[in-house]
Design an enzyme around this catalytic site. Structure first.
Site, short mmCIF file in Angstrom:
data_model
loop_
_atom_site.label_atom_id
_atom_site.label_comp_id
_atom_site.label_asym_id
_atom_site.label_seq_id
_atom_site.Cartn_x
_atom_site.Cartn_y
_atom_site.Cartn_z
N CYS A 1 0.82 -1.13 0.04
CA CYS A 1 -0.03 0.03 0.28
C CYS A 1 0.77 1.03 0.11
CB CYS A 1 -1.10 -0.07 1.24
SG CYS A 1 -2.09 -1.36 1.29
N ARG A 2 1.61 1.68 1.25
CA ARG A 2 2.22 2.81 1.44
C ARG A 2 3.55 3.01 0.41
NH1 ARG A 2 1.73 2.68 7.66
NH2 ARG A 2 1.98 0.59 7.01
N ASP B 1 -1.89 3.67 7.86
CA ASP B 1 -1.93 2.42 7.21
C ASP B 1 -3.30 2.54 6.53
OD1 ASP B 1 -2.25 -0.16 6.23
OD2 ASP B 1 -1.59 -1.19 8.03
P1 4NP Z 1 1.28 -1.40 3.91
O1 4NP Z 1 -0.37 -1.84 4.28
O2 4NP Z 1 2.10 -1.69 5.31
O3 4NP Z 1 1.09 0.39 3.62
O4 4NP Z 1 1.43 -2.03 2.76
C1 4NP Z 1 -0.60 -3.04 4.71
C2 4NP Z 1 -0.95 -4.11 3.73
C3 4NP Z 1 -1.15 -5.44 4.26
C4 4NP Z 1 -1.22 -5.54 5.64
C5 4NP Z 1 -1.25 -4.37 6.43
C6 4NP Z 1 -0.71 -3.40 6.08
N1 4NP Z 1 -1.80 -6.82 5.98
O5 4NP Z 1 -1.90 -7.05 7.31
O6 4NP Z 1 -1.87 -7.86 5.09
#
Ligand code: 4NP
Length: 149
Positions: free
Chosen positions: A13-14, A121
């Site tokens: 995501c981020r 998040d």
């Molecule tokens: P990211 O977001 O850290 O911005 O890529 C997330 C993507 C997946 C998960 C948590 C945060 N997950 O729990 O699967």
């Protein structure tokens, strides 16, 4: 050649958004990559909501592939930007020395020095969370570019 790594939890995501945004603002003699502290999404494309918000702003991040942060990234990269405090703790746990530690910064501290604000998040939120994240990262990347060039 300066090498910059963007780090979040899942690397879907981020941090892929941060990678795409910063890459688009820097010349080719900079290396920009991203990684996640967790191993959940290794080899996966970014979340479709991150791809969509990037597309909306003229960026294509669809061919990025998730990978996990590891301690050799401290040797490869000069600057390691993390999105939140939890990423920060997970990354510094793998640091081998003070030089490694000094590479790690909360990305929003580039915008608001020493405030330790986090990029939220957006994974479990609605689409608006992704636009919000995009705007935060875009502002931070503009400041990073001014510092680097
Ligand atoms: P990211 O977001 O850290 O911005 O890529 C997330 C993507 C997946 C998960 C948590 C945060 N997950 O729990 O699967």
């Amino acid at each position: 050649m300066t090498k910059i790594l963007m780090v979040c939890l899942g690397n879907i995501c981020r941090s892929p958004l941060a990678e795409g945004i910063l890459k688009s603002k820097l010349p080719n003699n900079f290396i920009v990559d991203s990684a996640g502290t967790a191993n959940y999404h290794i080899g996966r494309s970014p979340d479709i909501r991150s791809i969509a918000v990037a597309t909306k702003h003229g960026l294509d991040i669809s061919n990025l592939s998730g990978r996990q942060f590891n301690s050799s990234d401290f040797d490869t990269f000069d600057i390691i930007y993390v999105m939140d405090e939890s990423n920060f703790m997970n990354v510094i746990k793998l640091a081998k020395n003070d030089n490694d530690l000094a590479k790690v910064t909360l990305i929003l501290n580039e915008v608001h020095p020493n405030m330790n604000y986090e990029v939220p998040d957006p994974y479990y939120g609605g689409d608006n969370g992704f636009e919000n994240v995009y705007q935060m990262l875009d502002e931070a990347c503009d400041i990073i570019v001014k510092k680097l060039i």
